[in-house]
Design a protein around this motif. Structure first.
Motif, PDB file in Angstrom:
ATOM      1  N   ALA A  10       3.641  45.825 -48.242  1.00 29.62           N
ATOM      2  CA  ALA A  10       4.391  46.808 -49.026  1.00 29.62           C
ATOM      3  C   ALA A  10       5.894  46.606 -48.843  1.00 29.62           C
ATOM      4  CB  ALA A  10       3.978  48.220 -48.615  1.00 29.62           C
ATOM      5  N   TRP A  11       6.307  46.364 -47.603  1.00 28.50           N
ATOM      6  CA  TRP A  11       7.723  46.112 -47.314  1.00 28.50           C
ATOM      7  C   TRP A  11       8.195  44.855 -48.044  1.00 28.50           C
ATOM      8  CZ3 TRP A  11       9.863  41.929 -44.576  1.00 28.50           C
ATOM      9  CH2 TRP A  11      11.222  42.044 -44.285  1.00 28.50           C
ATOM     10  N   GLY A  12       7.392  43.804 -47.995  1.00 27.40           N
ATOM     11  CA  GLY A  12       7.755  42.555 -48.651  1.00 27.40           C
ATOM     12  C   GLY A  12       7.869  42.694 -50.159  1.00 27.40           C
ATOM     13  N   SER A  21      12.335  37.050 -54.951  1.00 30.80           N
ATOM     14  CA  SER A  21      11.139  36.613 -54.235  1.00 30.80           C
ATOM     15  C   SER A  21      11.412  35.491 -53.234  1.00 30.80           C
ATOM     16  CB  SER A  21      10.054  36.191 -55.220  1.00 30.80           C
ATOM     17  OG  SER A  21      10.472  35.085 -55.971  1.00 30.80           O
ATOM     18  N   LYS A  22      12.338  34.593 -53.533  1.00 29.07           N
ATOM     19  CA  LYS A  22      12.601  33.487 -52.605  1.00 29.07           C
ATOM     20  C   LYS A  22      13.183  33.987 -51.287  1.00 29.07           C
ATOM     21  CE  LYS A  22      13.119  29.716 -55.868  1.00 29.07           C
ATOM     22  NZ  LYS A  22      13.983  28.641 -56.354  1.00 29.07           N
ATOM     23  N   LYS A  23      14.164  34.862 -51.372  1.00 30.32           N
ATOM     24  CA  LYS A  23      14.759  35.412 -50.153  1.00 30.32           C
ATOM     25  C   LYS A  23      13.773  36.310 -49.418  1.00 30.32           C
ATOM     26  CE  LYS A  23      19.595  35.297 -51.520  1.00 30.32           C
ATOM     27  NZ  LYS A  23      20.787  36.112 -51.793  1.00 30.32           N
ATOM     28  N   ALA A  24      12.958  37.026 -50.168  1.00 31.86           N
ATOM     29  CA  ALA A  24      11.966  37.903 -49.545  1.00 31.86           C
ATOM     30  C   ALA A  24      10.937  37.092 -48.767  1.00 31.86           C
ATOM     31  CB  ALA A  24      11.282  38.762 -50.605  1.00 31.86           C
ATOM     32  N   ARG A  25      10.541  35.938 -49.284  1.00 31.76           N
ATOM     33  CA  ARG A  25       9.593  35.082 -48.558  1.00 31.76           C
ATOM     34  C   ARG A  25      10.149  34.663 -47.209  1.00 31.76           C
ATOM     35  NH1 ARG A  25       7.987  31.014 -53.302  1.00 31.76           N
ATOM     36  NH2 ARG A  25       7.125  32.584 -54.677  1.00 31.76           N
ATOM     37  N   VAL A  26      11.419  34.305 -47.191  1.00 28.32           N
ATOM     38  CA  VAL A  26      12.056  33.906 -45.935  1.00 28.32           C
ATOM     39  C   VAL A  26      12.105  35.092 -44.975  1.00 28.32           C
ATOM     40  CG1 VAL A  26      14.203  33.085 -44.892  1.00 28.32           C
ATOM     41  CG2 VAL A  26      13.385  32.080 -47.028  1.00 28.32           C
ATOM     42  N   ILE A  32       7.304  37.888 -39.492  1.00 31.18           N
ATOM     43  CA  ILE A  32       6.039  37.479 -38.883  1.00 31.18           C
ATOM     44  C   ILE A  32       6.303  36.622 -37.643  1.00 31.18           C
ATOM     45  CG2 ILE A  32       3.964  36.077 -39.224  1.00 31.18           C
ATOM     46  CD1 ILE A  32       3.988  37.066 -42.146  1.00 31.18           C
ATOM     47  N   ALA A  33       7.301  35.736 -37.719  1.00 29.27           N
ATOM     48  CA  ALA A  33       7.637  34.888 -36.573  1.00 29.27           C
ATOM     49  C   ALA A  33       8.091  35.729 -35.381  1.00 29.27           C
ATOM     50  CB  ALA A  33       8.723  33.889 -36.960  1.00 29.27           C
ATOM     51  N   VAL A  34       8.874  36.757 -35.636  1.00 32.31           N
ATOM     52  CA  VAL A  34       9.338  37.639 -34.557  1.00 32.31           C
ATOM     53  C   VAL A  34       8.158  38.376 -33.934  1.00 32.31           C
ATOM     54  CG1 VAL A  34      10.691  39.719 -34.078  1.00 32.31           C
ATOM     55  CG2 VAL A  34      11.676  37.885 -35.443  1.00 32.31           C
ATOM     56  N   ILE A  35       7.249  38.857 -34.765  1.00 29.41           N
ATOM     57  CA  ILE A  35       6.063  39.552 -34.262  1.00 29.41           C
ATOM     58  C   ILE A  35       5.230  38.608 -33.390  1.00 29.41           C
ATOM     59  CG2 ILE A  35       3.848  40.559 -34.945  1.00 29.41           C
ATOM     60  CD1 ILE A  35       5.343  41.665 -37.451  1.00 29.41           C
TER      61      ILE A  35
END
Length: 55
Positions: A10-12, A21-26, A32-35
C-alpha cells in the motif's frame, strides 16, 4: 483474489502515484533491504501486518 494488500505494498502504491513508478521501485527495494539487514544483524522479527506486530 480478495486478499488485502500488505502495508508495504500500500505504501509503495501511494509512493508510485506521488513520485513515479521508477523511483518508487528503488524506494521499496531500499526499504526491504533495510528490513532484511535488521533481521540479519540483530535477529529482529518482521511482521507483514500491523495487527501481528502489536499483539
Amino acid at each position: 483474489k480478495g486478499q488485502r494488500w500488505s502495508p508495504l505494498k500500500a505504501w509503495g502504491t501511494r509512493l508510485a502515484r506521488r513520485i513515479g513508478s521508477k523511483k518508487a521501485r528503488v524506494a521499496i527495494a531500499r526499504k526491504i533491504a533495510v528490513i532484511l539487514r535488521c533481521i540479519w544483524t540483530d535477529g529482529t522479527e518482521f511482521w507483514w501486518t500491523k495487527e501481528t506486530a502489536t499483539a
